[in-house]
Write a protein that holds these residues in place. Structure first.
Motif, PDB file in Angstrom:
ATOM      1  N   GLN A   5       0.838  -1.186   0.000  1.00 47.33           N
ATOM      2  CA  GLN A   5       0.000   0.000   0.000  1.00 47.33           C
ATOM      3  C   GLN A   5       0.880   1.245   0.000  1.00 47.33           C
ATOM      4  O   GLN A   5       1.912   1.286   0.673  1.00 47.33           O
ATOM      5  N   LEU A   6       0.462   2.239  -0.761  1.00 46.27           N
ATOM      6  CA  LEU A   6       1.247   3.474  -0.855  1.00 46.27           C
ATOM      7  C   LEU A   6       1.340   4.172   0.498  1.00 46.27           C
ATOM      8  O   LEU A   6       2.409   4.602   0.921  1.00 46.27           O
ATOM      9  N   LYS A  11       0.954   8.050  10.010  1.00 42.90           N
ATOM     10  CA  LYS A  11       2.210   8.801   9.897  1.00 42.90           C
ATOM     11  C   LYS A  11       2.519   9.116   8.435  1.00 42.90           C
ATOM     12  O   LYS A  11       2.988  10.210   8.106  1.00 42.90           O
ATOM     13  N   ASP A  12       2.274   8.126   7.554  1.00 41.89           N
ATOM     14  CA  ASP A  12       2.510   8.345   6.123  1.00 41.89           C
ATOM     15  C   ASP A  12       1.600   9.447   5.589  1.00 41.89           C
ATOM     16  O   ASP A  12       2.034  10.318   4.825  1.00 41.89           O
ATOM     17  N   PHE A  13       0.329   9.399   5.980  1.00 39.50           N
ATOM     18  CA  PHE A  13      -0.618  10.426   5.550  1.00 39.50           C
ATOM     19  C   PHE A  13      -0.191  11.805   6.045  1.00 39.50           C
ATOM     20  O   PHE A  13      -0.232  12.795   5.296  1.00 39.50           O
ATOM     21  N   PHE A  14       0.220  11.882   7.280  1.00 34.54           N
ATOM     22  CA  PHE A  14       0.608  13.163   7.857  1.00 34.54           C
ATOM     23  C   PHE A  14       1.867  13.714   7.178  1.00 34.54           C
ATOM     24  O   PHE A  14       1.943  14.913   6.874  1.00 34.54           O
ATOM     25  N   ALA A  15       2.841  12.845   6.915  1.00 33.31           N
ATOM     26  CA  ALA A  15       4.076  13.265   6.251  1.00 33.31           C
ATOM     27  C   ALA A  15       3.779  13.764   4.837  1.00 33.31           C
ATOM     28  O   ALA A  15       4.325  14.792   4.401  1.00 33.31           O
ATOM     29  N   LEU A  19       4.229  17.592   3.301  1.00 34.26           N
ATOM     30  CA  LEU A  19       5.011  17.817   2.083  1.00 34.26           C
ATOM     31  C   LEU A  19       4.203  18.601   1.057  1.00 34.26           C
ATOM     32  O   LEU A  19       4.693  19.588   0.481  1.00 34.26           O
ATOM     33  N   ILE A  20       2.971  18.177   0.830  1.00 32.74           N
ATOM     34  CA  ILE A  20       2.122  18.848  -0.155  1.00 32.74           C
ATOM     35  C   ILE A  20       1.812  20.276   0.294  1.00 32.74           C
ATOM     36  O   ILE A  20       1.821  21.209  -0.512  1.00 32.74           O
ATOM     37  N   TYR A 251      -7.506   4.633  -5.573  1.00 32.93           N
ATOM     38  CA  TYR A 251      -8.034   5.986  -5.422  1.00 32.93           C
ATOM     39  C   TYR A 251      -7.032   6.874  -4.689  1.00 32.93           C
ATOM     40  O   TYR A 251      -7.024   8.092  -4.888  1.00 32.93           O
ATOM     41  N   LYS A 252      -6.185   6.273  -3.866  1.00 29.89           N
ATOM     42  CA  LYS A 252      -5.142   7.047  -3.181  1.00 29.89           C
ATOM     43  C   LYS A 252      -4.184   7.652  -4.207  1.00 29.89           C
ATOM     44  O   LYS A 252      -3.772   8.811  -4.087  1.00 29.89           O
TER      45      LYS A 252
END
Length: 412
Positions: A5-6, A11-15, A19-20, A251-252
């Motif tokens: 999964q991407l 934590k991945d979502f927050f990082a 960044l964005i 969709y991500k």
């Protein structure tokens, strides 16, 4: 082995979010510097390229662009100009605020002069394309198909009436065909070189990397047209994800692509073509989620028809032209996958006019156009159930009921 999964945890979502947000903030600051530059004086003068020309009764409306901004203005018809020409123009900046600067604004010009510049590569290609056709409709059609030069409104209505505007606007469909062509042209020459000098290299990945470079220069040639930019970003992500064994069709991925493009180009949040492009991919993903187990031959036909009907409520919220001939759009989409590379080849060998008579018959076909508009209420409900369909089949069933109701009301 299962794909990774991407984004696997919070934590991945927050990082990714940080960044964005950082990239978006940085680019908004750059855009504000550009805005401040033109607001320093009440009258701003610079050189611009003509992107599109809108023919009015007594004047032209021009869409102009340079590295700093895009805007619209009016000029006298006495000044003979064409698309992709350069002009030097001075315009009044008093009514321009930062929001309209990003969105694209209209400004009154007080001085306009056509510039004499040596033709660049895009203008040379443009002249080569239009010189192969006599009819203005076909000049505009093929310059749009190959170089993303916008079609004037009076001719754009033809493609809206036939519901084939998605074939004219360069996007993922065109990119996939171009990728296949580039890959095929490179494969055997590279294979010979690779087997002789560096057998250890991954041939497929190397060719895809070379193809990506070629496509990037093509993207620059089209002035980063939003629909093609979306396709290119997803193409690059696809290569990276496949290389890393990350799940691609998700969709991500689409959401990250959307956020990534807007963070790089904040003004594209106002681009309908970008949102249409993203929406089209979304419904393709929905189709694959629920119909991918269908037999291949059924999928080839049913895919285009379902996407057409699923996308109609979105299209008709913005554009209202409707005709019974639009029902042929899925068939024309199938034919286009052959037509596009064939016409590309014909234009390369200077025989681009070979099918002009047949195309003019299609473009001159008399259409019984009526107006049908998606109501705001139906549009909101339709979008809601489109998004909910990601999470459950029952929502997808309701979505299909909605699109059937819409289609019946639209054509009957």
């Amino acid at each position: 082995m299962d794909s990774l999964q991407l984004l696997s945890d919070k934590k991945d979502f927050f990082a990714l979010f940080l960044l964005i947000l950082f990239v978006l903030s940085t680019n908004l600051i750059f855009e504000y510097f550009k805005y401040s530059k033109i607001k320093q004086e009440e009258i701003y003068e610079d050189s611009f390229r003509i992107i599109n020309i809108y023919n009015k009764k007594d004047y032209y409306v021009l869409k102009l662009k340079n590295d700093d901004l895009t805007f619209f203005t009016s000029i006298n018809k006495k000044l003979k100009v064409e698309k992709l020409d350069y002009i030097n123009i001075a315009f009044i900046t008093l009514q321009v605020d930062f929001f309209t600067f990003l969105k694209g604004f209209y400004a009154k010009s007080i001085y306009v002069e056509k510039e004499k510049k040596e033709d660049d590569f895009k203008k040379i290609l443009y002249e080569k394309i239009v010189s192969q056709h006599k009819q203005i409709e076909l000049k505009q059609l093929f310059s749009a198909l190959f170089l993303a030069v916008p079609i004037s409104k009076e001719y754009r209505d033809i493609y809206t009436g036939l519901s084939i505007s998605h074939l004219i606007a360069i996007s993922g469909f065109h990119l996939s065909i171009l990728t296949a062509i580039i890959y095929a042209l490179i494969f055997y020459p590279y294979k010979i070189i690779q087997e002789k000098y560096f057998l250890y290299r991954n041939r497929k990945m190397d060719i895809m990397f070379i193809s990506t470079i070629v496509l990037f220069f093509y993207l620059l040639l089209t002035d980063m047209v939003p629909s093609l930019l979306r396709s290119f970003v997803m193409f690059v992500f696809a290569i990276i994800f496949l290389r890393s064994n990350i799940k691609l069709l998700s969709y991500k991925t689409l959401l990250i692509t959307c956020l990534f493009i807007i963070s790089l180009y904040p003004q594209y949040i106002f681009s309908i073509s970008l949102w249409f492009s993203l929406s089209g991919v979304f419904y393709i993903f929905l189709y694959l989620q629920y119909f991918k187990s269908l037999p291949v031959l059924i999928n080839i036909v049913f895919f285009n028809f379902w996407i057409y009907f699923a996308f109609n409520p979105i299209i008709h919220f913005f554009f209202f032209d409707t005709s019974y001939e639009q029902l042929f759009s899925p068939i024309l989409t199938l034919i286009f996958s052959i037509f596009y590379p064939f016409e590309l080849f014909l234009h390369l060998i200077n025989y681009g006019n070979l099918l002009d008579n047949y195309l003019m018959y299609l473009l001159n076909f008399s259409l019984d156009i009526k107006q049908y508009e998606t109501s705001l209420y139906f549009f909101a409900v339709y979008i809601l159930f489109s998004l909910l369909s990601i999470f459950g089949k029952k929502y997808f069933i309701i979505l299909n009921i909605l699109l059937m109701i819409f289609s019946i009301n639209m054509f009957i």
